[in-house]
Every structure is written in C-alpha cells, then in structure tokens.
Enzyme design. Sequence first.
Site, mmCIF file in Angstrom:
data_model
loop_
_atom_site.group_PDB
_atom_site.id
_atom_site.type_symbol
_atom_site.label_atom_id
_atom_site.label_comp_id
_atom_site.label_asym_id
_atom_site.label_seq_id
_atom_site.Cartn_x
_atom_site.Cartn_y
_atom_site.Cartn_z
ATOM 1 N N HIS A 35 0.841 -1.204 0.000
ATOM 2 C CA HIS A 35 0.000 0.000 0.000
ATOM 3 C C HIS A 35 0.877 1.255 0.000
ATOM 4 O O HIS A 35 0.641 2.195 -0.785
ATOM 5 C CB HIS A 35 -0.920 -0.013 1.218
ATOM 6 C CG HIS A 35 -1.614 1.284 1.478
ATOM 7 N ND1 HIS A 35 -2.829 1.619 0.905
ATOM 8 C CD2 HIS A 35 -1.263 2.352 2.239
ATOM 9 C CE1 HIS A 35 -3.192 2.817 1.309
ATOM 10 N NE2 HIS A 35 -2.252 3.288 2.112
ATOM 11 N N GLU A 36 1.890 1.274 0.877
ATOM 12 C CA GLU A 36 2.780 2.438 0.944
ATOM 13 C C GLU A 36 3.548 2.609 -0.369
ATOM 14 O O GLU A 36 3.776 3.735 -0.824
ATOM 15 C CB GLU A 36 3.763 2.279 2.110
ATOM 16 C CG GLU A 36 3.111 2.241 3.485
ATOM 17 C CD GLU A 36 2.315 3.491 3.791
ATOM 18 O OE1 GLU A 36 2.725 4.589 3.358
ATOM 19 O OE2 GLU A 36 1.261 3.373 4.452
ATOM 20 N N HIS A 45 1.627 4.507 -2.873
ATOM 21 C CA HIS A 45 1.765 5.973 -2.793
ATOM 22 C C HIS A 45 2.999 6.431 -3.553
ATOM 23 O O HIS A 45 2.978 7.446 -4.262
ATOM 24 C CB HIS A 45 1.861 6.404 -1.325
ATOM 25 C CG HIS A 45 0.573 6.303 -0.563
ATOM 26 N ND1 HIS A 45 -0.583 6.900 -0.995
ATOM 27 C CD2 HIS A 45 0.268 5.672 0.605
ATOM 28 C CE1 HIS A 45 -1.554 6.658 -0.127
ATOM 29 N NE2 HIS A 45 -1.071 5.912 0.843
ATOM 30 N N GLU A 64 -5.622 7.163 -1.159
ATOM 31 C CA GLU A 64 -5.644 5.933 -0.365
ATOM 32 C C GLU A 64 -6.254 4.787 -1.160
ATOM 33 O O GLU A 64 -5.746 3.656 -1.130
ATOM 34 C CB GLU A 64 -6.430 6.157 0.930
ATOM 35 C CG GLU A 64 -5.755 7.068 1.935
ATOM 36 C CD GLU A 64 -4.402 6.556 2.358
ATOM 37 O OE1 GLU A 64 -4.270 5.344 2.625
ATOM 38 O OE2 GLU A 64 -3.461 7.373 2.409
ATOM 39 N N ASP A 109 -4.355 1.351 -2.312
ATOM 40 C CA ASP A 109 -4.944 0.031 -2.058
ATOM 41 C C ASP A 109 -5.013 -0.791 -3.343
ATOM 42 O O ASP A 109 -4.708 -1.989 -3.352
ATOM 43 C CB ASP A 109 -6.352 0.180 -1.470
ATOM 44 C CG ASP A 109 -6.348 0.586 -0.012
ATOM 45 O OD1 ASP A 109 -5.265 0.579 0.608
ATOM 46 O OD2 ASP A 109 -7.427 0.907 0.520
#
Length: 482
Positions: A314-315, A318, A398, A402
């Site tokens: 997930h990070e 980003h 976000e 995901d």
Amino acid sequence: MARPSHTTTSLSLVVVALVFHWCQFLFETVLEFRQRTAIRKPSPPAALRSIFDETWYKASQSYALDRWTYRLIHSVYSTFETHLVISYELMPRVWNACATWAAASTYAVTPTAKEVLASIAFVFLLTLVSVVKDAPWGAYATFVIEAKHGFNKQTVRLWLMDKVKGLGIACVLVPPIIAAIVASIRVFASSAYAVTLLWAVIMAFQLLMVFLYPNFIAPLFNKYDPIPEDSPLRADIVRLAEKVSYPLQKLYVVDGSKRSAHANAYLYGFGKNKRIVLYDTLIKGFAELNEEDEAAKDQDESRNNEHVCSVLAHELGHWNHSHVIKLMVMSSALLFAQLQGYGLIRDSSVLFEAFGYHDHAALPPKPVLIGLLLYQLFSVPVDAFLGFLSNLVSRAFEYQADQFARTLGYAKELAQSLLVLQQSEKGSLWMDSWYGAYHSSHPEIAQRIDALGVVADSDKDFVQKLKRREVARRSGEDKKSA
C-alpha cells in the site's frame, strides 16, 4: 483591561476576524455532534459484525467517545482563548515588549536586524507559553485517555524529555527560518517578487525538513535498528521492493512501542536512496495472530510477513503514483496563492492598527511576521475549504494505493491487515459522511475492504485467529489493571 477605542473600520476588521473564528467553531462543533451520533450506533456495519464482537465494539466506542469529549472541551477552550487574545490585544503586548528589547539591543544594528531579533524573541516567548498552557492537555490525553485504553507506554520522564528535546530543536531551527522570512520581504520590499521570494524561502525550508526530520530529528526520539540480513521478513520485503523497482537501500524497525501501542509504517528518501521504516508494534500485531498456537507460529511466519508486505505494498502504491510529490506540488501551489493574499495586506496600516500593532521607531513599519499572523485570521474560511479539498484528494490517493497493492496480489492480505490494525487501534467503525469529508484523510475500513473486492469474513480461519488475538489482548489488559 478593555480594548481601547478604535475607528469604525478598525473595529469592523476585528469583528470580521472574530466572526470567522466563531463560525468555524460552530461549524466544526456541528460536525462533531454528527460524528458522536455515528460513534454511538448500536452495532458495527453489517459486513464487519461477524468479525468484531460486542465487547470489542463497546471498547472502541468508549475510546472514540473519550477522545470526542476531549476534542470538544479543548475546542471550546481554544476558541475562547483566541477570542480573549484578540479582544484584549495580548499578542500585541508581547510583540511590543520584544520590539522594545530588540530596539535597545546591541546585538542588532540595522532596523531589519532588530526586526529579526524581535521576531525570534516573539516566537520563542509564544512557544514557551504554548508549551506550558498545552502541557496539561497533552498530559491528560497521554496519561489518562491513552493509558485508560491501553495505548500509552511512555513514562512521565520520557514525555518531559520529548518536550525538552522539542524546544531544543526549535532553538536551532527557528532563528534562521525567521531571519530568512523577514529578510526576503525587507531586502526586496520594493520588488514585485518579494512575496514570491518569501514563498521560495518557505518551500526551501519544507524541503530541508523532509531531509532533516528522518535523518537527524526522528533518531533523537526513537531508536532505528536495521532488520537483520538473514531475516525472512527482510528477504520478503526486498523481493517486494525489487518487484516494483523501488530503490530500497535501508530497512529499519523503530521502537514505537516505548511510547505507544499504535502501529505504523512509512517510506522516505530522495532519489535512489530510499528507506523503509516499520514500527515494532506493526510486526508484533501480526505475529500475535498465531501466538495461541505454538505449532502455527513457525508454519505461519510467512503469512505474517505477507501481512506486513501488504501494508508496505500500500505504501509503495503511494510512491508508485507519486502521491507525496503531487501533494507537495499542490501544497506549494496553494501556499503561493495564499501568500499572494498576504501581499495585498502587508502594507495596510489600518489592519495593523486595528489589532493593536503599532509601529516602533527603531524597527521597520508593519512587521513581516505579524502581517503573516494577521493574514491567517482572515484566511480561516479559505483554509477550511482547502483542508476539505486536501482530504478529498488524500482519500482518493488511499484508494489508489490500495488498488496498487491489489494488483500485486495482496488484496486479501491487505484487507486482513486493515482488520488487524483496526482491532489493535480500537478504531471507530462508523464515520459520519460530513465529518469524514471535512476531517478524514482516509476512507472508512468497510469501504476500503469493499473496494479491494474482498469479503471481510470470507477467511474463517483468519477470523477465528483475530478473535483469539482479541481475547488474549483483553486478558493481558485485565492482568495489568489487576
């Protein structure tokens, strides 16, 4: 002592600032009461009812309501405090004392140097006052609310040391940034690009902090240990980084548990020098899933690592979508626009006089720092709207992050990780739509899991482990309180 008499225009400016201030308070209070209604719903969302039992749900409600009460009382206090500070011209009195001291000081010779000295003294005095008056609030939040719900791990000594370190860092960083801010306006006062230069100075400082904080400031508060080279977790993370071409150079575990039971993970670094930081509480949280089953501890270690990797996926989403860079560009553009507004009022004698700031003979008129503070009073509606837009963008990011994890094959693991973190954090399962739109940078957990295309309770074995973990954690908390 009452506010001295002013012209009608001056009083109108003060009234407008106070109206903005109170309107924001009333609007946010309405949102808080809407959120309170959401928190108090009798049961979890339908998709999560088979996962979170009644005992956990009531505990999460209790935590959310305690924090809600704290926020409301603190908001009321802060609103009245600001009203009194403006009405009784308390900050102008502090500024006048600092300006008088700087005017008589032999450390500064030129008017601009004296303004810099006065501005530094002004900020330090306000910082000291802020630290003292906010200490009881911070202590209550940490040692009462967080401790009551099992999150606080820090001692009073550690808490006080953090305050001292924070002041020490301010002593190093504040003087040069204030000097640069004042000089950018004073030296180029006649230039049409003075405000643009001010924007460049602030942006340069923000970029500098992106480098300084993780490398020099954060290590003053926490210990960062490299994950051993022979660790299976490290091998899994390195493979994940290589899969997405993330130039990972260092991998750390930080001792977040010495202050709090809350968990986190983040990436940082410039160019090819990227680093990943995992909180020890994050790793422990996933390991707890198998603590009750000795045979499963070794067998499921790889599954625990997959949960950690799903969070990092997930990070990495980003990073892959350049979310941090996009947010920085958006923030810098908004700052540039806001400073243009400051440029329109920075020479307004009426504005300074209205709030009790009078020119000092030894200093340049209309102090730069004070002008920025006054502009903030009138930018309240704009700031609130920009905050709303920022959260809107952040929530979209976000979802994107995901989905990136989903494309890497971590949809199920990420959904399960979100549930583990939600359980650990005692996070509220409900969020009022208005409150969330205005305040929250993250979507609700049920919405995120649904967007991942996962049925929350589809893995019955995981659900049972999650429930056993909660029983074990609850039992541990009961033993500590006994």
